[in-house]
Scaffold this motif. Sequence first.
Motif, mmCIF file in Angstrom:
data_model
loop_
_atom_site.group_PDB
_atom_site.id
_atom_site.type_symbol
_atom_site.label_atom_id
_atom_site.label_comp_id
_atom_site.label_asym_id
_atom_site.label_seq_id
_atom_site.Cartn_x
_atom_site.Cartn_y
_atom_site.Cartn_z
ATOM 1 N N LYS A 1 1.278 -26.575 67.663
ATOM 2 C CA LYS A 1 1.443 -25.156 67.691
ATOM 3 C C LYS A 1 0.909 -24.275 66.787
ATOM 4 C CE LYS A 1 5.260 -25.833 70.676
ATOM 5 N NZ LYS A 1 6.702 -24.845 71.019
ATOM 6 N N MET A 2 1.035 -24.797 65.008
ATOM 7 C CA MET A 2 0.497 -24.437 63.997
ATOM 8 C C MET A 2 -1.286 -25.034 63.304
ATOM 9 S SD MET A 2 3.094 -21.672 63.608
ATOM 10 C CE MET A 2 2.234 -21.208 62.184
ATOM 11 N N LEU A 3 -1.342 -26.338 63.963
ATOM 12 C CA LEU A 3 -2.532 -26.581 63.406
ATOM 13 C C LEU A 3 -3.633 -25.819 64.021
ATOM 14 C CD1 LEU A 3 -4.370 -29.291 61.926
ATOM 15 C CD2 LEU A 3 -4.432 -29.849 63.925
ATOM 16 N N GLU A 4 -4.497 -25.414 62.602
ATOM 17 C CA GLU A 4 -5.684 -24.940 62.951
ATOM 18 C C GLU A 4 -7.489 -24.848 61.983
ATOM 19 O OE1 GLU A 4 -5.844 -20.812 60.247
ATOM 20 O OE2 GLU A 4 -3.817 -20.277 61.276
ATOM 21 N N GLN A 5 -6.803 -26.684 61.770
ATOM 22 C CA GLN A 5 -8.543 -26.951 61.310
ATOM 23 C C GLN A 5 -8.025 -28.537 61.514
ATOM 24 O OE1 GLN A 5 -11.035 -25.435 58.247
ATOM 25 N NE2 GLN A 5 -9.638 -23.365 58.340
ATOM 26 N N TRP A 6 -8.750 -29.770 61.517
ATOM 27 C CA TRP A 6 -8.775 -31.283 62.374
ATOM 28 C C TRP A 6 -9.748 -31.749 61.639
ATOM 29 C CZ3 TRP A 6 -7.908 -34.233 67.236
ATOM 30 C CH2 TRP A 6 -7.737 -35.145 66.142
ATOM 31 N N MET A 7 -9.706 -32.174 60.024
ATOM 32 C CA MET A 7 -10.762 -32.922 59.277
ATOM 33 C C MET A 7 -10.981 -34.417 60.103
ATOM 34 S SD MET A 7 -12.319 -29.713 56.912
ATOM 35 C CE MET A 7 -10.911 -29.039 56.706
ATOM 36 N N VAL A 8 -11.952 -35.088 60.189
ATOM 37 C CA VAL A 8 -12.706 -36.185 59.110
ATOM 38 C C VAL A 8 -13.204 -36.479 58.437
ATOM 39 C CG1 VAL A 8 -12.858 -38.798 60.536
ATOM 40 C CG2 VAL A 8 -11.979 -36.709 61.964
ATOM 41 N N ALA A 9 -12.437 -37.469 57.293
ATOM 42 C CA ALA A 9 -13.614 -37.340 56.331
ATOM 43 C C ALA A 9 -13.480 -39.276 56.100
ATOM 44 C CB ALA A 9 -13.143 -37.418 54.845
ATOM 45 N N GLY A 10 -14.884 -39.823 56.219
ATOM 46 C CA GLY A 10 -15.033 -41.327 56.168
ATOM 47 C C GLY A 10 -15.618 -41.448 57.615
ATOM 48 N N PHE A 11 -16.486 -42.911 57.202
ATOM 49 C CA PHE A 11 -17.069 -43.227 58.724
ATOM 50 C C PHE A 11 -15.979 -44.248 59.521
ATOM 51 C CE2 PHE A 11 -20.488 -44.635 60.475
ATOM 52 C CZ PHE A 11 -20.659 -45.932 61.289
ATOM 53 N N GLU A 12 -14.855 -44.649 58.586
ATOM 54 C CA GLU A 12 -14.549 -46.074 59.292
ATOM 55 C C GLU A 12 -13.225 -44.883 59.888
ATOM 56 O OE1 GLU A 12 -14.567 -48.956 60.521
ATOM 57 O OE2 GLU A 12 -16.612 -49.129 59.068
ATOM 58 N N SER A 13 -13.326 -43.460 60.088
ATOM 59 C CA SER A 13 -11.821 -42.973 60.106
ATOM 60 C C SER A 13 -11.587 -42.688 61.852
ATOM 61 C CB SER A 13 -11.927 -41.701 60.126
ATOM 62 O OG SER A 13 -11.428 -41.209 58.759
ATOM 63 N N PHE A 14 -10.451 -43.175 62.733
ATOM 64 C CA PHE A 14 -10.547 -43.239 64.696
ATOM 65 C C PHE A 14 -11.543 -44.233 64.990
ATOM 66 C CE2 PHE A 14 -8.462 -39.081 63.342
ATOM 67 C CZ PHE A 14 -7.416 -39.208 63.449
ATOM 68 N N SER A 15 -12.377 -45.145 64.218
ATOM 69 C CA SER A 15 -13.603 -45.770 64.645
ATOM 70 C C SER A 15 -13.463 -46.930 65.999
ATOM 71 C CB SER A 15 -14.008 -47.038 64.095
ATOM 72 O OG SER A 15 -13.503 -48.015 62.798
ATOM 73 N N CYS A 16 -11.952 -46.928 65.910
ATOM 74 C CA CYS A 16 -11.553 -47.932 66.945
ATOM 75 C C CYS A 16 -10.729 -47.394 68.161
ATOM 76 C CB CYS A 16 -9.770 -48.655 66.501
ATOM 77 S SG CYS A 16 -11.172 -50.178 65.941
ATOM 78 N N LEU A 17 -10.684 -45.461 68.225
ATOM 79 C CA LEU A 17 -10.069 -45.077 68.836
ATOM 80 C C LEU A 17 -10.181 -44.926 70.492
ATOM 81 C CD1 LEU A 17 -7.265 -42.909 69.017
ATOM 82 C CD2 LEU A 17 -9.198 -40.667 68.823
ATOM 83 N N GLU A 18 -9.498 -44.895 71.254
ATOM 84 C CA GLU A 18 -9.573 -45.226 72.579
ATOM 85 C C GLU A 18 -9.002 -43.459 73.226
ATOM 86 O OE1 GLU A 18 -8.327 -48.612 74.195
ATOM 87 O OE2 GLU A 18 -9.632 -49.930 73.450
#
Length: 349
Positions: A262-279
């Motif tokens: 409920k408090m999160l404002e910004q979500w950033m991804v750093a790195g090419f491999e981050s979440f690369s397999c997320l379905e």
Amino acid sequence: MKSLRRWNCFEMLFLDRESELTSTFFNDNADEIYVSFKLLRVLAFVPSSFLQRVPSRVQDLGFLRYLSVTEWFEGLDYVVSTNQNLQTLVVSRKESQFGAPTLHLPCTIWELPQLRHLKLDKSYVIDPPSMVKDNMRTLSWVCSPHCRAGVYCKFPNIEKFKVSVFSSNNPIVLDNLEYLECLERLSISVAFGCVVTLPKPSMFPSQLKKLRLNGTNLSGSDLKAIEMLPQFKVLKLENAFHGKVWIVQGFSRLEFLLLENKMLEQWMVAGFESFSCLEHLVLRSCYCLEKIPEDMKDISMLKSIELQRCCPSVITSAKRIQEYQRHDYGTVFFEIKIIGEESIPSDDE
């Protein structure tokens, strides 16, 4: 009047509040059958008038494998301790009773030679075993100072571990989890007001595949302890960290992510491999989150984004990612699922 017929192949029994037989397996179509508990293998019930008579009728359950009760009643100590083939014991109230006293279960439960799965809710606690339990695969209990290295060593083959923290005057340190070398699934639930410290990166079991954190009140940096786990597949964060910004640099093998914050404002991804397999991505109650990271557009494995009670800008960003994929790749890899009216943006958006 017909005489009651005794039948010894009765194997499964479920009893409800009205004390009626709700699920049975028989090998005969007799109109009236006298139930013999001798060969019973599965027994699950909730308190009822019939329940008070159960102990005197089930004292010889040599074949019982599974027992589930919603209240530990008088005589059950004997029933459990004398059934040496019992593999699964579940003690969980259907409805939580606020302020209800915690009941200590007998340590004789650990003496069951075939016990593999023990699941207790917050109303029940048990002291750790004095012996090594090689057969244990699933353990669910209320956390206490007992959750230390000396206890984990007693469960060398545990695969599923659920820890609940409901009251504590001092911070709880969940360290030494590396002793659980076979652990694949870990769930940690913390009540409001309790403080829990997770282990350092090197102290998580290397085989961990699924992790659920609820109310742990961590910072974004604390999550780095799990980003690089080699077998990690499923992560559920339910109001698990207090930061307003989350920067991710790992999770290269993660397939499922549930984020409720409920408090999160910004979500950033750093790195090419981050979440690369997320379905699958599930966002719940992200009222303050501005948008989903645009880097998600390059995840070819992504199949769905589910949004529940999220602000309109999050929905807009999900649709924008679809447009990016359609423009860059000529197709859209995932579908958007909007759950609940609160997730639907207004016509002005």
